[in-house]
Design an enzyme around this catalytic site. Structure first.
Site, PDB file in Angstrom:
ATOM      1  N   ARG A 102       0.824  -1.214   0.000  1.00  0.00           N
ATOM      2  CA  ARG A 102       0.000   0.000   0.000  1.00  0.00           C
ATOM      3  C   ARG A 102       0.855   1.260   0.000  1.00  0.00           C
ATOM      4  O   ARG A 102       0.378   2.348  -0.253  1.00  0.00           O
ATOM      5  CB  ARG A 102      -0.979  -0.005   1.191  1.00  0.00           C
ATOM      6  CG  ARG A 102      -1.892   1.214   1.250  1.00  0.00           C
ATOM      7  CD  ARG A 102      -3.208   0.985   2.004  1.00  0.00           C
ATOM      8  NE  ARG A 102      -3.050   0.156   3.186  1.00  0.00           N
ATOM      9  CZ  ARG A 102      -2.509   0.565   4.344  1.00  0.00           C
ATOM     10  NH1 ARG A 102      -2.086   1.801   4.469  1.00  0.00           N
ATOM     11  NH2 ARG A 102      -2.412  -0.278   5.357  1.00  0.00           N
TER      12      ARG A 102
ATOM     13  N   TYR B 202     -16.146  19.355 -14.704  1.00  0.00           N
ATOM     14  CA  TYR B 202     -16.392  17.947 -14.399  1.00  0.00           C
ATOM     15  C   TYR B 202     -17.283  17.816 -13.165  1.00  0.00           C
ATOM     16  O   TYR B 202     -16.952  18.298 -12.084  1.00  0.00           O
ATOM     17  CB  TYR B 202     -15.073  17.201 -14.185  1.00  0.00           C
ATOM     18  CG  TYR B 202     -15.302  15.746 -13.902  1.00  0.00           C
ATOM     19  CD1 TYR B 202     -15.860  14.924 -14.875  1.00  0.00           C
ATOM     20  CD2 TYR B 202     -15.022  15.209 -12.662  1.00  0.00           C
ATOM     21  CE1 TYR B 202     -16.106  13.597 -14.614  1.00  0.00           C
ATOM     22  CE2 TYR B 202     -15.261  13.875 -12.400  1.00  0.00           C
ATOM     23  CZ  TYR B 202     -15.810  13.069 -13.385  1.00  0.00           C
ATOM     24  OH  TYR B 202     -16.065  11.749 -13.122  1.00  0.00           O
TER      25      TYR B 202
ATOM     26  N   ASP C 259      -7.269  20.914 -13.011  1.00  0.00           N
ATOM     27  CA  ASP C 259      -7.574  19.647 -13.664  1.00  0.00           C
ATOM     28  C   ASP C 259      -7.173  19.790 -15.127  1.00  0.00           C
ATOM     29  O   ASP C 259      -7.804  20.526 -15.888  1.00  0.00           O
ATOM     30  CB  ASP C 259      -9.069  19.327 -13.513  1.00  0.00           C
ATOM     31  CG  ASP C 259      -9.404  17.929 -14.020  1.00  0.00           C
ATOM     32  OD1 ASP C 259      -8.749  17.476 -14.971  1.00  0.00           O
ATOM     33  OD2 ASP C 259     -10.341  17.308 -13.474  1.00  0.00           O
TER      34      ASP C 259
ATOM     35  N   LYS D 144      -8.252   8.866 -18.990  1.00  0.00           N
ATOM     36  CA  LYS D 144      -8.599   9.456 -20.280  1.00  0.00           C
ATOM     37  C   LYS D 144      -7.391   9.452 -21.226  1.00  0.00           C
ATOM     38  O   LYS D 144      -6.849   8.407 -21.486  1.00  0.00           O
ATOM     39  CB  LYS D 144      -9.155  10.859 -20.043  1.00  0.00           C
ATOM     40  CG  LYS D 144     -10.178  10.939 -18.885  1.00  0.00           C
ATOM     41  CD  LYS D 144     -11.480  10.242 -19.175  1.00  0.00           C
ATOM     42  CE  LYS D 144     -12.372  10.094 -17.940  1.00  0.00           C
ATOM     43  NZ  LYS D 144     -12.681  11.345 -17.248  1.00  0.00           N
TER      44      LYS D 144
HETATM   45  C1  LIG Z   1     -13.137  11.695 -15.951  1.00  0.00           C
HETATM   46  C2  LIG Z   1     -12.704  12.963 -15.323  1.00  0.00           C
HETATM   47  C3  LIG Z   1     -12.377  13.028 -13.957  1.00  0.00           C
HETATM   48  C4  LIG Z   1     -12.543  11.830 -13.027  1.00  0.00           C
HETATM   49  O1  LIG Z   1     -11.630  10.832 -13.295  1.00  0.00           O
HETATM   50  P1  LIG Z   1     -11.873   9.262 -12.982  1.00  0.00           P
HETATM   51  O2  LIG Z   1     -10.619   8.640 -13.449  1.00  0.00           O
HETATM   52  O3  LIG Z   1     -13.100   8.857 -13.739  1.00  0.00           O
HETATM   53  O4  LIG Z   1     -12.077   9.151 -11.515  1.00  0.00           O
HETATM   54  C5  LIG Z   1     -11.907  14.217 -13.453  1.00  0.00           C
HETATM   55  N1  LIG Z   1     -11.796  15.319 -14.240  1.00  0.00           N
HETATM   56  C6  LIG Z   1     -12.121  15.302 -15.544  1.00  0.00           C
HETATM   57  C7  LIG Z   1     -11.987  16.538 -16.351  1.00  0.00           C
HETATM   58  C8  LIG Z   1     -12.589  14.129 -16.130  1.00  0.00           C
HETATM   59  O5  LIG Z   1     -12.923  14.126 -17.433  1.00  0.00           O
END
Ligand SMILES: *Cc1c(COP(=O)(O)O)cnc(C)c1O
Length: 352
Positions: free
Chosen positions: A44, A95, A163, A188
């Protein structure tokens, strides 16, 4: 050697020490525990593949990377840096998961106040940041593709986190623009094959990274070794994937703007996301999704396959125009994608 181009760094970073006989890829290490007496004690706390992935993303963003079980786990870790009762400024339209998390932290009084702003309105954001502890930004935004002026927002709060999922570190480096932390849903475009859920936060200050790592160990929001391996393998081709997808996205945005069934096209001028609004609202846009033969009607983004979704169908996405489609452009040939979009748009607009 001179500083390497980012398109080289995606290939070379996180490869190990370079000793003769060493595997070229850091192997997946599946062990929950380690023989006593070494540096690593328990699974962990650390794993060689996380470290390799963190090295690579850290090098691209210009900071110290900490990987997490998902993008949301990375967002939650950053949120934990806000002092109890602190003030958070976040985008009203971005998001949904991040906004919902901050709203729940405000509802349970973990944070004292949540100020939701239009992240593209710089003076409004700066005004809202008076006395704030964290500015959480996102750019381009999901799904409306709004662009924030990150350089103008630097220093707006003691902690500025961005982000960077939609741009990727190849198109935008928040830390270089003055932010403290860059966050990715590596699910993504970083991993790029729709086969893994993973997140990463990159901090400019190594001490902040240490705090995030301690949070991860304590909360157990760790990536799996296999997931980290897949994310790193996907990252190796980020530059070429992005080059192809971006060129296709620019061309599709241009062609969509001239299509009679399209009312409006949002496209930030870079990256692999395009958001056209179909004339006729929700029903017409749903019909377009149902008529697709090549692009896949599905949530998520950043994969090799083109994904299309009407975000307005979800609760909490009311700011998204009903006919808006979020198009994550993949690696298919532009003419095949256009033929598919054109037939879906034409079929549905003539059958109305
Ligand atoms: C998908 C997404 C997230 C969340 O990510 P996960 O891997 O699904 O937890 C956060 N910010 C943006 C802009 C996203 O497109």
């Amino acid at each position: 050697m001179d500083a390497l181009d980012p398109s080289t760094i995606v290939v070379t970073a996180g490869r190990g020490t370079g000793d003769p006989g060493e595997p070229v890829n850091v192997p997946v290490e599946l062990s929950s525990t380690y023989r006593a007496g070494g540096d690593v004690i328990y699974g962990r706390e650390s794993n060689p593949v996380w470290v390799a992935f963190e090295e690579a993303v850290g090098a691209l963003e210009g900071g110290v990377g900490v990987s997490f079980a998902s993008g949301m786990a990375a967002v939650a870790a950053v949120a934990s840096l806000v002092p109890p009762g602190g003030v958070v400024v976040a985008p009203e339209v971005a998001y949904k998961g991040a906004r919902t998390l901050f709203q729940s932290l405000a509802a349970t009084r973990r944070i004292g106040e949540l100020r939701l702003v239009d992240i593209t309105d710089t003076s409004a954001v700066l005004a809202a940041c008076a006395g704030a502890d964290l500015l959480w930004a996102e750019s381009p935004t999901n799904p409306l593709l709004g662009v924030a002026d990150l350089a103008a927002l630097a220093g707006a709060a003691p902690l500025v986190a961005v982000d960077n999922t939609f741009a990727s570190p190849l198109l935008q480096q928040p830390l270089a623009a003055g932010a403290d932390i860059a966050v990715h849903s590596a699910t993504k475009v970083l991993s790029g094959h729709s086969d893994v859920v993973l997140g990463v936060a990159v901090a400019r200050d190594p001490e902040v990274a240490t705090t995030l790592r301690a949070y991860r160990t304590l909360h157990g929001s760790i990536p799996g070794p296999m997931e980290a391996f897949l994310a790193l393998r996907g990252l190796r081709t980020l530059a070429v994937r992005l080059e192809r997808a971006s060129a296709t996205a620019a061309e599709l945005a241009r062609r969509l703007a001239g299509h009679p069934a399209i009312e409006d096209v949002r496209y930030p001028g870079f990256g692999s996301m395009v958001a056209p609004t179909v004339r006729g609202g929700a029903a017409a846009a749903d019909a377009v999704c149902a008529a697709l033969r090549l692009a896949v009607p599905a949530t998520s983004l950043g994969g090799v396959e083109t994904l299309i979704e009407r975000r307005g169908k979800y609760a909490g996405e009311e700011a998204s125009p009903p006919g808006l489609l979020r198009v994550s452009v993949g690696l298919e040939h532009v003419d095949d994608l256009w033929a598919d979009l054109d037939q879906a748009l034409t079929t549905t607009s003539t059958s109305e």
